[in-house]
Every structure is written in C-alpha cells, then in structure tokens.
Design a protein around this motif. Structure first.
Motif, PDB file in Angstrom:
ATOM      1  N   LYS A   1      -6.719   4.307 -18.930  1.00  0.00           N
ATOM      2  CA  LYS A   1      -6.723   3.527 -20.169  1.00  0.00           C
ATOM      3  C   LYS A   1      -6.602   4.422 -21.397  1.00  0.00           C
ATOM      4  O   LYS A   1      -5.873   4.112 -22.335  1.00  0.00           O
ATOM      5  CB  LYS A   1      -7.996   2.683 -20.249  1.00  0.00           C
ATOM      6  N   GLU A   2      -7.325   5.539 -21.374  1.00  0.00           N
ATOM      7  CA  GLU A   2      -7.253   6.461 -22.510  1.00  0.00           C
ATOM      8  C   GLU A   2      -5.849   7.019 -22.655  1.00  0.00           C
ATOM      9  O   GLU A   2      -5.317   7.113 -23.773  1.00  0.00           O
ATOM     10  CB  GLU A   2      -8.266   7.587 -22.318  1.00  0.00           C
ATOM     11  N   ASP A   3      -5.233   7.396 -21.527  1.00  0.00           N
ATOM     12  CA  ASP A   3      -3.861   7.897 -21.579  1.00  0.00           C
ATOM     13  C   ASP A   3      -2.913   6.835 -22.141  1.00  0.00           C
ATOM     14  O   ASP A   3      -2.017   7.144 -22.937  1.00  0.00           O
ATOM     15  CB  ASP A   3      -3.394   8.309 -20.178  1.00  0.00           C
ATOM     16  N   ALA A   4      -3.106   5.584 -21.720  1.00  0.00           N
ATOM     17  CA  ALA A   4      -2.234   4.504 -22.196  1.00  0.00           C
ATOM     18  C   ALA A   4      -2.416   4.265 -23.684  1.00  0.00           C
ATOM     19  O   ALA A   4      -1.443   4.019 -24.415  1.00  0.00           O
ATOM     20  CB  ALA A   4      -2.528   3.219 -21.416  1.00  0.00           C
ATOM     21  N   ALA A   5      -3.652   4.342 -24.163  1.00  0.00           N
ATOM     22  CA  ALA A   5      -3.920   4.138 -25.588  1.00  0.00           C
ATOM     23  C   ALA A   5      -3.270   5.237 -26.420  1.00  0.00           C
ATOM     24  O   ALA A   5      -2.642   4.968 -27.454  1.00  0.00           O
ATOM     25  CB  ALA A   5      -5.421   4.087 -25.839  1.00  0.00           C
TER      26      ALA A   5
ATOM     27  N   ALA B   1       1.781  18.178 -26.144  1.00  0.00           N
ATOM     28  CA  ALA B   1       0.915  19.245 -25.650  1.00  0.00           C
ATOM     29  C   ALA B   1      -0.346  18.668 -25.008  1.00  0.00           C
ATOM     30  O   ALA B   1      -0.813  19.163 -23.970  1.00  0.00           O
ATOM     31  CB  ALA B   1       0.532  20.184 -26.801  1.00  0.00           C
ATOM     32  N   GLN B   2      -0.874  17.608 -25.612  1.00  0.00           N
ATOM     33  CA  GLN B   2      -2.062  16.986 -25.041  1.00  0.00           C
ATOM     34  C   GLN B   2      -1.749  16.365 -23.683  1.00  0.00           C
ATOM     35  O   GLN B   2      -2.539  16.473 -22.742  1.00  0.00           O
ATOM     36  CB  GLN B   2      -2.624  15.937 -26.006  1.00  0.00           C
ATOM     37  N   ARG B   3      -0.600  15.710 -23.563  1.00  0.00           N
ATOM     38  CA  ARG B   3      -0.216  15.113 -22.275  1.00  0.00           C
ATOM     39  C   ARG B   3      -0.094  16.187 -21.193  1.00  0.00           C
ATOM     40  O   ARG B   3      -0.499  15.986 -20.046  1.00  0.00           O
ATOM     41  CB  ARG B   3       1.108  14.357 -22.412  1.00  0.00           C
ATOM     42  N   GLU B   4       0.458  17.332 -21.571  1.00  0.00           N
ATOM     43  CA  GLU B   4       0.623  18.414 -20.602  1.00  0.00           C
ATOM     44  C   GLU B   4      -0.735  18.957 -20.167  1.00  0.00           C
ATOM     45  O   GLU B   4      -0.948  19.239 -18.979  1.00  0.00           O
ATOM     46  CB  GLU B   4       1.468  19.532 -21.212  1.00  0.00           C
ATOM     47  N   ARG B   5      -1.661  19.078 -21.127  1.00  0.00           N
ATOM     48  CA  ARG B   5      -2.997  19.566 -20.772  1.00  0.00           C
ATOM     49  C   ARG B   5      -3.717  18.606 -19.849  1.00  0.00           C
ATOM     50  O   ARG B   5      -4.537  19.008 -19.025  1.00  0.00           O
ATOM     51  CB  ARG B   5      -3.843  19.785 -22.038  1.00  0.00           C
ATOM     52  N   MET B   6      -3.434  17.306 -19.978  1.00  0.00           N
ATOM     53  CA  MET B   6      -4.120  16.299 -19.175  1.00  0.00           C
ATOM     54  C   MET B   6      -3.458  16.048 -17.825  1.00  0.00           C
ATOM     55  O   MET B   6      -3.982  15.284 -17.008  1.00  0.00           O
ATOM     56  CB  MET B   6      -4.222  14.980 -19.945  1.00  0.00           C
ATOM     57  N   ALA B   7      -2.330  16.681 -17.569  1.00  0.00           N
ATOM     58  CA  ALA B   7      -1.625  16.472 -16.304  1.00  0.00           C
ATOM     59  C   ALA B   7      -2.498  16.749 -15.083  1.00  0.00           C
ATOM     60  O   ALA B   7      -2.465  15.992 -14.100  1.00  0.00           O
ATOM     61  CB  ALA B   7      -0.355  17.320 -16.265  1.00  0.00           C
ATOM     62  N   PRO B   8      -3.313  17.810 -15.070  1.00  0.00           N
ATOM     63  CA  PRO B   8      -4.165  18.045 -13.887  1.00  0.00           C
ATOM     64  C   PRO B   8      -5.127  16.901 -13.605  1.00  0.00           C
ATOM     65  O   PRO B   8      -5.462  16.659 -12.440  1.00  0.00           O
ATOM     66  CB  PRO B   8      -4.915  19.332 -14.257  1.00  0.00           C
ATOM     67  N   TRP B   9      -5.555  16.203 -14.645  1.00  0.00           N
ATOM     68  CA  TRP B   9      -6.470  15.080 -14.417  1.00  0.00           C
ATOM     69  C   TRP B   9      -5.759  13.919 -13.739  1.00  0.00           C
ATOM     70  O   TRP B   9      -6.364  13.179 -12.960  1.00  0.00           O
ATOM     71  CB  TRP B   9      -7.094  14.625 -15.733  1.00  0.00           C
ATOM     72  N   ARG B  10      -4.467  13.765 -14.013  1.00  0.00           N
ATOM     73  CA  ARG B  10      -3.711  12.722 -13.317  1.00  0.00           C
ATOM     74  C   ARG B  10      -3.571  13.066 -11.832  1.00  0.00           C
ATOM     75  O   ARG B  10      -3.593  12.182 -10.969  1.00  0.00           O
ATOM     76  CB  ARG B  10      -2.348  12.530 -13.980  1.00  0.00           C
ATOM     77  N   ILE B  11      -3.437  14.347 -11.544  1.00  0.00           N
ATOM     78  CA  ILE B  11      -3.341  14.789 -10.150  1.00  0.00           C
ATOM     79  C   ILE B  11      -4.671  14.547  -9.434  1.00  0.00           C
ATOM     80  O   ILE B  11      -4.712  14.038  -8.303  1.00  0.00           O
ATOM     81  CB  ILE B  11      -2.947  16.277 -10.082  1.00  0.00           C
ATOM     82  N   VAL B  12      -5.778  14.909 -10.090  1.00  0.00           N
ATOM     83  CA  VAL B  12      -7.105  14.685  -9.503  1.00  0.00           C
ATOM     84  C   VAL B  12      -7.337  13.198  -9.274  1.00  0.00           C
ATOM     85  O   VAL B  12      -7.842  12.779  -8.216  1.00  0.00           O
ATOM     86  CB  VAL B  12      -8.194  15.272 -10.421  1.00  0.00           C
ATOM     87  N   SER B  13      -6.956  12.388 -10.250  1.00  0.00           N
ATOM     88  CA  SER B  13      -7.152  10.942 -10.129  1.00  0.00           C
ATOM     89  C   SER B  13      -6.380  10.384  -8.947  1.00  0.00           C
ATOM     90  O   SER B  13      -6.907   9.577  -8.168  1.00  0.00           O
ATOM     91  CB  SER B  13      -6.724  10.242 -11.425  1.00  0.00           C
ATOM     92  N   ALA B  14      -5.125  10.808  -8.807  1.00  0.00           N
ATOM     93  CA  ALA B  14      -4.303  10.320  -7.703  1.00  0.00           C
ATOM     94  C   ALA B  14      -4.908  10.725  -6.365  1.00  0.00           C
ATOM     95  O   ALA B  14      -4.925   9.941  -5.401  1.00  0.00           O
ATOM     96  CB  ALA B  14      -2.881  10.862  -7.832  1.00  0.00           C
ATOM     97  N   ALA B  15      -5.430  11.936  -6.294  1.00  0.00           N
ATOM     98  CA  ALA B  15      -6.030  12.400  -5.047  1.00  0.00           C
ATOM     99  C   ALA B  15      -7.271  11.578  -4.696  1.00  0.00           C
ATOM    100  O   ALA B  15      -7.500  11.216  -3.542  1.00  0.00           O
ATOM    101  CB  ALA B  15      -6.389  13.877  -5.163  1.00  0.00           C
TER     102      ALA B  15
END
Length: 281
Positions: A38-42, A65-79
């Motif tokens: 939700k935060e990413d979508a906002a 730059a913020q989206r790139e920094r948050m990319a690892p969290w998307r990977i963790v979430s998917a896992a």
C-alpha cells in the motif's frame, strides 16, 4: 528525522489493521507485506501526479532512487508470500487500490500541490519514507520471518486470543449501545460523551487486549470486522428485547456510577488479560 516519519504516517495513514489478510494462522507477516504494498502504491501515485504537474527531473530522480532502494523489500515480501501462505484472492490488488485511494484523498486536500511534491521529494532524499524508517517494527518483523525466526501461530486455537476477542467485543457493544441510544433518545451528545468517558475509564483493558492480539498476530481485518458486526448485533438485540427508553436511561445511570466498567463486571477477566499480555508466543 522523527518529524519526517510522522509526516509519512499522516500522509498515507496506512496501518497493519487495514490489510485484507484472512488466514486462520497469524496475520502479522501478511499484513506487514500488504502495508508495504500500500505504501509503495501511494508513493507511486504521488510520483505520477508530481511528474504530470511539474515535470521536474530532480523530483523524478528522488522517486526513482527511493523505488530502487525499496526493491529488496519487494523481494522479501514475495518470498514470504510463498513460504508463509498466499494472500487472499485479489489481496495484493486490493492493497494497491487502498494505497491509491488514501493518496487520492490526501492529494485532493492539498492546496499547494507543487510545494507538497517538493517537500515529499526532500523527505525521499532524506530516506525517512523508506520502509525501515517509516515502519521499523513491521520491517524488523519481516526480516525475522524471512530468517525463519518468527513462528506461524495458531490464532484460531489460542485461548488467549479468544478471551481477548471476547473483551474487545465488549468495547464494540458499549460503543454501539451508546450510539443507538443517542439516536433513539436525542440529543445524542450526552450519550457520545458518556461513551467516550466509559472508553477512557476502561482503556487499560483495551490496551491489554490489543497487546495480546498484536503478540499473536490476530488482527486480520476480516476477524476484526466480524467481531464488530457480532457485537453490534448483540447490542441491537439488547435494545430490541427491552423498552428502549428505560434501557438507555439505565445505561446512562450505570455508566455514570461506574457499574459497567470492566473491572467491576469482569474483574477476573482483567487479571487474565494481564497474565496473557505478558506472554510472547
């Protein structure tokens, strides 16, 4: 730094309670995943609006730059979605839509939209809107779960959760009773005031209840909504099964005398809540 984090929370108002995870085991991790979605979508919606409004390359770089920094969290979430159980059908999309809706409501209220875009870009550059900064408890929990250190709990089979939910229902019932009496016996303000006073006087019990539900990860919105619905139905049944005017008058009298306080009506329950709240499952 703390002020920027507060800005982020006020902007999007996203909370663990608001995700649609419905599993019968603990909802801690899936609700945390949905929170980040939700935060990413906002932020993505804000990025789109600011780009259309200003076309400022520096602001665009701040969002990228913020989206790139948050990319690892998307990977963790998917896992975690894969290892701890899938989301309910349409859950991720519903979370994205919720984030976009909260953003849209906030954006519509902004009088100085260009200024807001510049302020948010500065916040992004400072890193205070990054997930670990804005949501330290939630991201720490995700990392624990990803490392296999956070067990999946049997919420449905927990006596502590069942008892906490029972006491939580009392708060919902009292809230519903004061609201209904205010509608049936106007003016409503005395009932609203009495209801607020009751809630404050019993807030210690609610804090314990919420601590237990947090410890067990038992705050799936579906469960919360169902608990409120049942409590409101019980309150309505109490009213319809009696003379409403007399019931409401007695409600006000007993509330003013403290006779409806949980420590009076369910003293043993308070002691149990205190014990259960100390247990970290």
């Amino acid at each position: 730094m703390a002020a920027w984090a507060a800005v982020s929370l006020m902007l999007f108002g996203l909370a663990v309670w608001s995700g649609p995870a419905e599993a019968q085991t603990d909802d801690r991790v899936m609700n945390d995943v949905l929170l980040l979605i939700k935060e990413d979508a906002a932020l993505a919606a804000l990025d789109t609006e600011c780009a259309q409004l200003l076309g400022d390359a520096d602001i665009a770089r701040s969002f990228a730059a913020q989206r790139e920094r948050m990319a690892p969290w998307r990977i963790v979430s998917a896992a975690l979605i894969g290892t701890r159980g899938t989301l309910p059908p349409g859950g991720a999309e519903a979370a994205r839509e919720a984030g976009q809706a909260v953003f849209a409501a906030d954006w519509a209220r902004r009088e100085d939209k260009p200024g807001h875009c510049r302020t948010m870009a500065l916040a992004l550059d400072a890193g205070v809107l990054d997930h670990p900064s804005a949501y330290p408890a939630e991201t720490a929990r995700l990392l624990e779960a990803h490392a296999g250190r956070l067990p999946v709990l049997d919420v449905a089979g927990s006596p502590a959760v069942a008892h906490a939910a029972e006491i939580k229902a009392m708060f919902y019932r009292e809230e519903a009773l004061f609201a209904r009496c205010g509608a049936l016996d106007p003016p409503a303000e005395p009932y609203r005031k009495a209801g607020r006073t009751w809630a404050i006087e019993n807030s210690h019990a609610e804090i314990l209840v919420d601590q237990i539900l947090d410890n067990w990860g038992a705050k799936a919105p579906g469960r919360v909504a169902e608990g409120r619905r049942r409590a409101e139905a019980e309150a309505e049944a109490q009213l319809t099964g009696s003379e409403p005017a007399a019931f409401c008058a007695e409600l006000m009298r007993a509330a003013a005398a403290g006779e409806r306080d949980i420590a009076v009506t369910h003293y043993d329950a308070i002691l149990r809540l205190q014990r259960d709240a100390e247990v970290i499952p």
